[in-house]
Scaffold this active site. Structure first.
Site, PDB file in Angstrom:
ATOM      1  N   GLN A  31     -75.609  29.084  -5.325  1.00 18.13           N
ATOM      2  CA  GLN A  31     -75.837  27.982  -6.293  1.00 18.13           C
ATOM      3  C   GLN A  31     -76.250  28.512  -7.668  1.00 18.13           C
ATOM      4  OE1 GLN A  31     -77.720  24.243  -4.844  1.00 18.13           O
ATOM      5  NE2 GLN A  31     -78.735  25.620  -3.421  1.00 18.13           N
TER       6      GLN A  31
ATOM      7  N   ASP B  13     -74.145  44.428   0.676  1.00 12.83           N
ATOM      8  CA  ASP B  13     -74.830  43.688   1.728  1.00 12.83           C
ATOM      9  C   ASP B  13     -76.309  44.014   1.581  1.00 12.83           C
ATOM     10  OD1 ASP B  13     -75.947  42.596   3.937  1.00 12.83           O
ATOM     11  OD2 ASP B  13     -74.702  43.651   5.400  1.00 12.83           O
TER      12      ASP B  13
ATOM     13  N   ALA C 125     -80.132  35.790  -1.623  1.00 11.92           N
ATOM     14  CA  ALA C 125     -81.334  35.675  -0.792  1.00 11.92           C
ATOM     15  C   ALA C 125     -80.929  35.138   0.567  1.00 11.92           C
ATOM     16  CB  ALA C 125     -82.354  34.720  -1.427  1.00 11.92           C
TER      17      ALA C 125
ATOM     18  N   TYR D   7     -85.296  35.978  -8.173  1.00  9.67           N
ATOM     19  CA  TYR D   7     -85.747  34.586  -7.994  1.00  9.67           C
ATOM     20  C   TYR D   7     -86.612  34.469  -6.740  1.00  9.67           C
ATOM     21  CZ  TYR D   7     -82.496  33.657 -11.670  1.00  9.67           C
ATOM     22  OH  TYR D   7     -81.863  33.685 -12.891  1.00  9.67           O
TER      23      TYR D   7
ATOM     24  N   THR E 271     -89.720  31.526  -4.817  1.00  2.00           N
ATOM     25  CA  THR E 271     -89.766  30.142  -4.326  1.00  2.00           C
ATOM     26  C   THR E 271     -91.164  29.531  -4.338  1.00  2.00           C
ATOM     27  OG1 THR E 271     -89.421  28.842  -2.292  1.00  2.00           O
ATOM     28  CG2 THR E 271     -89.927  31.149  -1.992  1.00  2.00           C
TER      29      THR E 271
ATOM     30  N   TYR F 198     -89.496  32.318   5.898  1.00  2.00           N
ATOM     31  CA  TYR F 198     -88.795  32.414   4.605  1.00  2.00           C
ATOM     32  C   TYR F 198     -89.792  32.655   3.468  1.00  2.00           C
ATOM     33  CZ  TYR F 198     -86.482  30.661   0.358  1.00  2.00           C
ATOM     34  OH  TYR F 198     -86.005  30.519  -0.930  1.00  2.00           O
TER      35      TYR F 198
ATOM     36  N   LYS G 158     -90.135  36.054   1.159  1.00  2.00           N
ATOM     37  CA  LYS G 158     -89.946  35.981  -0.303  1.00  2.00           C
ATOM     38  C   LYS G 158     -91.192  36.522  -1.012  1.00  2.00           C
ATOM     39  CE  LYS G 158     -86.946  34.396  -2.387  1.00  2.00           C
ATOM     40  NZ  LYS G 158     -85.690  35.017  -2.924  1.00  2.00           N
TER      41      LYS G 158
ATOM     42  N   TRP H 274     -86.536  23.578  -4.716  1.00  2.00           N
ATOM     43  CA  TRP H 274     -85.677  22.428  -4.394  1.00  2.00           C
ATOM     44  C   TRP H 274     -84.351  22.485  -5.185  1.00  2.00           C
ATOM     45  CZ3 TRP H 274     -88.516  17.179  -3.345  1.00  2.00           C
ATOM     46  CH2 TRP H 274     -89.652  17.398  -2.558  1.00  2.00           C
TER      47      TRP H 274
HETATM   48  N1  NAP Z   1     -82.045  26.792  -2.498  1.00  2.00           N
HETATM   49  C1  NAP Z   1     -83.290  26.429  -2.796  1.00  2.00           C
HETATM   50  O1  NAP Z   1     -83.683  25.264  -2.611  1.00  2.00           O
HETATM   51  C2  NAP Z   1     -84.255  27.427  -3.385  1.00  2.00           C
HETATM   52  C3  NAP Z   1     -85.583  27.013  -3.600  1.00  2.00           C
HETATM   53  C4  NAP Z   1     -86.483  27.921  -4.157  1.00  2.00           C
HETATM   54  C5  NAP Z   1     -86.055  29.197  -4.492  1.00  2.00           C
HETATM   55  N2  NAP Z   1     -84.764  29.571  -4.261  1.00  2.00           N
HETATM   56  C6  NAP Z   1     -84.373  30.943  -4.585  1.00  2.00           C
HETATM   57  O2  NAP Z   1     -83.398  30.915  -5.609  1.00  2.00           O
HETATM   58  C7  NAP Z   1     -82.487  31.989  -5.448  1.00  2.00           C
HETATM   59  C8  NAP Z   1     -81.065  31.473  -5.439  1.00  2.00           C
HETATM   60  O3  NAP Z   1     -80.928  30.557  -4.351  1.00  2.00           O
HETATM   61  P1  NAP Z   1     -79.606  29.701  -4.125  1.00  2.00           P
HETATM   62  O4  NAP Z   1     -80.029  28.337  -3.727  1.00  2.00           O
HETATM   63  O5  NAP Z   1     -78.665  29.893  -5.259  1.00  2.00           O
HETATM   64  O6  NAP Z   1     -79.039  30.435  -2.827  1.00  2.00           O
HETATM   65  P2  NAP Z   1     -77.689  30.158  -2.030  1.00  2.00           P
HETATM   66  O7  NAP Z   1     -76.889  29.104  -2.692  1.00  2.00           O
HETATM   67  O8  NAP Z   1     -78.068  30.018  -0.602  1.00  2.00           O
HETATM   68  O9  NAP Z   1     -76.924  31.525  -2.236  1.00  2.00           O
HETATM   69  C9  NAP Z   1     -77.412  32.702  -1.691  1.00  2.00           C
HETATM   70  C10 NAP Z   1     -76.403  33.783  -1.948  1.00  2.00           C
HETATM   71  O10 NAP Z   1     -76.925  34.983  -1.369  1.00  2.00           O
HETATM   72  C11 NAP Z   1     -75.867  35.650  -0.760  1.00  2.00           C
HETATM   73  N3  NAP Z   1     -76.339  36.493   0.329  1.00  2.00           N
HETATM   74  C12 NAP Z   1     -77.044  36.123   1.409  1.00  2.00           C
HETATM   75  N4  NAP Z   1     -77.248  37.185   2.209  1.00  2.00           N
HETATM   76  C13 NAP Z   1     -76.671  38.242   1.587  1.00  2.00           C
HETATM   77  C14 NAP Z   1     -76.537  39.612   1.912  1.00  2.00           C
HETATM   78  N5  NAP Z   1     -77.028  40.123   3.047  1.00  2.00           N
HETATM   79  N6  NAP Z   1     -75.884  40.429   1.059  1.00  2.00           N
HETATM   80  C15 NAP Z   1     -75.354  39.928  -0.076  1.00  2.00           C
HETATM   81  N7  NAP Z   1     -75.438  38.636  -0.443  1.00  2.00           N
HETATM   82  C16 NAP Z   1     -76.094  37.804   0.390  1.00  2.00           C
HETATM   83  C17 NAP Z   1     -74.963  34.559  -0.214  1.00  2.00           C
HETATM   84  O11 NAP Z   1     -73.693  35.091  -0.054  1.00  2.00           O
HETATM   85  P3  NAP Z   1     -72.714  34.652   1.141  1.00  2.00           P
HETATM   86  O12 NAP Z   1     -71.850  33.597   0.546  1.00  2.00           O
HETATM   87  O13 NAP Z   1     -71.991  35.921   1.457  1.00  2.00           O
HETATM   88  O14 NAP Z   1     -73.558  34.139   2.251  1.00  2.00           O
HETATM   89  C18 NAP Z   1     -75.044  33.516  -1.326  1.00  2.00           C
HETATM   90  O15 NAP Z   1     -74.053  33.751  -2.299  1.00  2.00           O
HETATM   91  C19 NAP Z   1     -82.922  32.706  -4.165  1.00  2.00           C
HETATM   92  O16 NAP Z   1     -83.734  33.791  -4.484  1.00  2.00           O
HETATM   93  C20 NAP Z   1     -83.733  31.669  -3.421  1.00  2.00           C
HETATM   94  O17 NAP Z   1     -84.703  32.251  -2.561  1.00  2.00           O
HETATM   95  C21 NAP Z   1     -83.856  28.708  -3.740  1.00  2.00           C
END
Ligand code: NAP
Length: 300
Positions: free
Chosen positions: A15, A45, A69, A108, A110, A134, A138, A159
């Site tokens: 995202q 990876d 992540a 990033y 959380t 999780y 983090k 979120w």
């Molecule tokens: N989503 C939320 O609500 C939220 C809330 C607070 C903080 N955050 C933080 O914001 C950041 C971005 O989150 P997001 O929502 O954009 O995440 P997301 O949409 O779930 O995307 C995560 C990305 O990480 C990649 N990934 C996962 N495991 C991997 C691995 N082993 N090696 C390489 N790539 C890998 C995934 O690739 P694949 O397509 O290959 O799986 C995906 O492209 C993260 O640090 C997250 O912790 C998110």
């Protein structure tokens, strides 16, 4: 300088990564790395530290943007080792390699590093106490980056939603088409944050931080910053706001967390205070309701 600045973006299809790929072009030449990449040298990876080092050595970036992540909050409860490799060990390896190359590392984190017992928005200096695997992994990632030091930003957000990927907005839109009644948790409070707002703010901060005219001290600026949309709400109220724009309007029913048990515990209150970001960089993300409207308009 921006012609020659090399930027490594990890996870361009998540995202936040998707939006960063579009925003960060203004900062330099963006090279993406992901699990499956057409160029084998750019396959990364995060569970494999050799692949992290190989990619960073190949690109020799001035900036590393880590949008990857392990984000499956409930699944992490049954895969703690993998979540730790991706959320704790990998950021440490990235921070080390960034420091060696004198690169700026953007990571990033959380709101789930907090336990949710606060009655006021959490500041960067407030005590952390994650209540899920999780959140704990983090937090360990943050701590590793801080211990290594160098030039880094850790942006804690919350979120996250957008028009692609797995998120609450798309789930509510899908369920609205499938069901007549939706029960949504109404006793967890946080700030829904559009992925594009995060990417835009991150890019503006990097532009300022690296501006030759401003000559800012990156060591002094390094640290954790809270970065969410303004205001706060509950999942139920967020669902109401989403469905106000939907074609079909199912009945919405507020429920307590106890009526929707999940493997991972969530903080009851995880609103973050964004004052440090505003005071340091003069940047505020839009209020969550405005961002939602902009996101839905952009998705039309
Ligand atoms: N989503 C939320 O609500 C939220 C809330 C607070 C903080 N955050 C933080 O914001 C950041 C971005 O989150 P997001 O929502 O954009 O995440 P997301 O949409 O779930 O995307 C995560 C990305 O990480 C990649 N990934 C996962 N495991 C991997 C691995 N082993 N090696 C390489 N790539 C890998 C995934 O690739 P694949 O397509 O290959 O799986 C995906 O492209 C993260 O640090 C997250 O912790 C998110």
């Amino acid at each position: 300088m921006s012609d020659t600045r090399r930027i490594l973006l990890i996870a361009p299809e998540g995202q936040v990564g998707w939006e960063l790929l579009r925003c960060a072009q203004s900062l330099g030449k963006v090279t993406t790395a992901k699990r499956v990449h057409e160029n084998p040298q750019l396959c990364i990876d995060l569970a494999n530290t050799d692949s992290i080092r190989r990619v960073v050595e190949t690109v020799k970036p001035h900036i590393i943007l880590n949008a990857a992540a392990y984000t499956a909050v409930d699944k992490a409860e049954s895969e703690p080792e993998l979540a730790e490799q991706i959320n704790s060990t990998a950021p440490a390896v990235l921070a080390e390699t960034a420091k060696r190359l004198n690169a700026l590392f953007v990571h990033y984190s959380t709101d789930y590093v907090f336990d949710g017992t606060n009655k006021y928005p959490y500041k960067e200096t407030d005590t952390t106490n994650p209540v899920s695997v999780y959140g704990a992994t983090k937090l360990k990632g943050e701590q590793a980056i801080q211990a290594i030091g160098g030039h880094y930003f850790i942006f804690r957000t919350a979120w996250v939603y957008g028009m692609r990927g797995k998120n609450f907005l798309l789930t509510m839109q899908r369920l609205a088409g499938e069901r007549d009644l939706l029960r949504v948790v109404d006793d967890q409070r946080g700030a829904p944050t559009w992925s594009r707002s995060i990417a835009e703010a991150s890019t503006q901060i990097l532009a300022q931080s690296l501006s030759p005219r401003l000559q800012l001290d990156l060591t002094e600026l390094a640290g954790i910053y809270h970065m969410t949309c303004g205001g706060n709400t509950t999942w139920y109220r967020f669902a109401q706001a989403i469905l106000a724009h939907a074609e079909k309007q199912p009945t919405l029913e507020p429920i307590p967390t106890s009526a929707y048990p999940t493997p991972a515990k969530r903080p009851t209150y995880s609103t973050l205070c964004n004052s440090k970001l505003a005071q340091t960089f003069g940047i505020r993300l839009p209020d969550w309701e405005n961002a939602l409207t902009l996101c839905l308009d952009a998705g039309k």
